[in-house]
Enzyme design. Structure first.
Site, PDB file in Angstrom:
ATOM      1  CG  ASN A   8       7.165  51.170 -25.969  1.00 26.29           C
ATOM      2  OD1 ASN A   8       6.821  52.336 -25.741  1.00 26.29           O
ATOM      3  ND2 ASN A   8       6.622  50.440 -26.938  1.00 26.29           N
ATOM      4  CE  LYS A  10       3.537  48.513 -25.382  1.00 30.15           C
ATOM      5  NZ  LYS A  10       3.091  47.536 -26.313  1.00 30.15           N
ATOM      6  CG  HIS A  97       6.495  49.840 -31.165  1.00 30.19           C
ATOM      7  ND1 HIS A  97       5.191  49.414 -31.088  1.00 30.19           N
ATOM      8  CD2 HIS A  97       7.171  49.205 -30.171  1.00 30.19           C
ATOM      9  CE1 HIS A  97       5.083  48.544 -30.084  1.00 30.19           C
ATOM     10  NE2 HIS A  97       6.269  48.407 -29.510  1.00 30.19           N
ATOM     11  CD  GLU A  99       1.866  48.920 -29.350  1.00 26.34           C
ATOM     12  OE1 GLU A  99       2.240  49.980 -28.833  1.00 26.34           O
ATOM     13  OE2 GLU A  99       1.925  47.818 -28.764  1.00 26.34           O
ATOM     14  CD  GLU A 170       9.329  45.277 -29.921  1.00 28.38           C
ATOM     15  OE1 GLU A 170       9.445  45.144 -28.712  1.00 28.38           O
ATOM     16  OE2 GLU A 170       8.647  46.160 -30.455  1.00 28.38           O
ATOM     17  N   GLY A 176       2.545  42.285 -26.219  1.00 28.30           N
ATOM     18  CA  GLY A 176       1.389  42.556 -25.360  1.00 28.30           C
ATOM     19  C   GLY A 176       0.413  41.407 -25.266  1.00 28.30           C
ATOM     20  CB  SER A 215       5.232  38.485 -23.861  1.00 27.02           C
ATOM     21  OG  SER A 215       4.046  38.965 -24.473  1.00 27.02           O
TER      22      SER A 215
END
Ligand code: PEP
Length: 251
Positions: A8, A10, A97, A99, A170, A176, A215
C-alpha cells in the site's frame, strides 16, 4: 490459494517514482518469486498506469487501487468509479483501510457498500478491518472485528468469493507506528476472524485469505507469514522501497 504480499503506497510517489520502484522490484524478484506467492501493488490513482506498464505481463504481479466510490458514474466530484480502475488495469481494490475509516470517517456501512459494489463490478477486494488501541484495551476486539466483517460480507453473494475477497487484519495501533502486534495477538485475532468467516460465509470462509498488516518489515516477515491463518501481508512503509519490499516478497 497463493499467499498474497500486498504493497500500500498510500499518498506517496509520482509516476516517475512509481515506475522506478515497480521496475526495480520486478528486477529484484525476477525468477525468484515462489510459485505460491502473488504480489499486489496499490499505488496512488495517478501512478496506477505507470506501475501497470512497468510490470507488463509479469506473472505473479497485480495492481490495485486504494479506494473508489460505489457508484457507476455521476456527480461525485473527486471520486473514482470501479469501471475507471478496471480500465486502468486494476484487478483489486482496498476497502475500509484504517486511514479511510479514521481520517476520512468512513463507517462500516460505506465500507460494506464499497465491498459489495466493487465485487459486483468485477474488482477483487481486500477488506481491511482492525481495532483501535482503546477498543482493544476495553475488551472490544472481537465485537469490533465481528461487526466490521458482518456488515461488509453479509450481502456478498459471489460464487467465487473465496478467491475474490481477502480480509486484512490491521490493528490500528500497529499501522505506521513501528509497533508490531505480538505473534500471539496475530494468531488469536486471525483464528477469531477465520471462525467468523466460516460462520458468515459457509462454503467460502475456509479458503478466504486473511492478511496481516501493521509495521511488517524484512526482519519480521518470516515469523509473521508462518503463523496459523496468516495467508499474506499488507505492507505500508516498508513497501515504498523496492529493496525492502523485495525482501518481504521473498522472505
Ligand atoms: C498499511 O498502510 O496498511 C500498513 C500496514 O502500514 P505500515 O506497514 O506502514 O504499518
Amino acid at each position: 490459494m497463493k499467499k498474497c504480499i500486498a504493497a500500500n503506497w498510500k499518498m506517496f510517489k509520482t509516476r516517475l517514482d512509481a515506475r522506478e520502484t515497480a521496475t526495480a522490484l520486478a528486477a529484484l524478484t525476477a525468477d525468484k518469486l515462489p510459485a505460491d506467492r502473488e504480489v499486489l501493488i496499490f499505488p496512488p490513482f495517478t501512478a496506477i498506469s505507470a506501475v501497470r506498464e512497468a510490470l507488463g505481463s509479469r506473472t505473479g504481479f497485480g495492481v490495485g487501487a486504494q479506494n473508489f466510490y460505489p457508484a457507476e458514474e455521476g456527480a461525485y466530484t473527486g471520486e473514482i468509479a470501479p469501471d475507471m480502475l478496471i480500465d486502468l488495469g486494476c484487478s483489486w481494490s482496498l476497502a475500509g483501510h484504517s486511514e479511510r475509516r479514521h481520517v476520512f470517517k468512513e463507517g462500516d456501512d460505506l465500507v460494506a457498500a464499497k465491498t459489495v459494489f466493487g465485487l459486483n463490478k468485477g474488482l477483487n477486494i481486500i477488506l481491511c478491518i482492525g481495532e483501535t488501541l482503546e477498543q482493544r484495551k476495553n475488551g472490544h476486539l472481537e465485537t469490533v472485528l465481528r461487526e466490521q466483517l458482518r456488515t461488509a460480507l453479509l450481502e456478498c453473494s459471489q460464487k467465487d468469493l473465496a478467491s475474490r475477497l481477502a480480509v486484512a487484519y490491521e490493528p490500528v495501533w500497529a499501522i505506521g507506528t513501528g509497533e508490531v502486534a505480538r505473534n500471539q495477538d496475530i494468531t488469536e485475532a486471525h483464528a477469531f476472524i477465520r471462525s467468523q468467516l466460516l460462520d458468515i460465509k459457509p462454503g467460502h470462509g475456509e479458503a478466504m485469505r486473511i492478511l496481516y498488516g501493521g509495521s511488517v518489515k524484512p526482519k519480521n516477515i518470516a515469523d509473521i507469514i508462518s503463523l496459523d491463518n496468516v495467508d499474506g501481508v499488507l505492507v505500508g512503509g516498508a513497501s515504498l522501497s523496492a529493496e525492502s519490499f523485495s525482501q518481504i516478497v521473498l522472505g
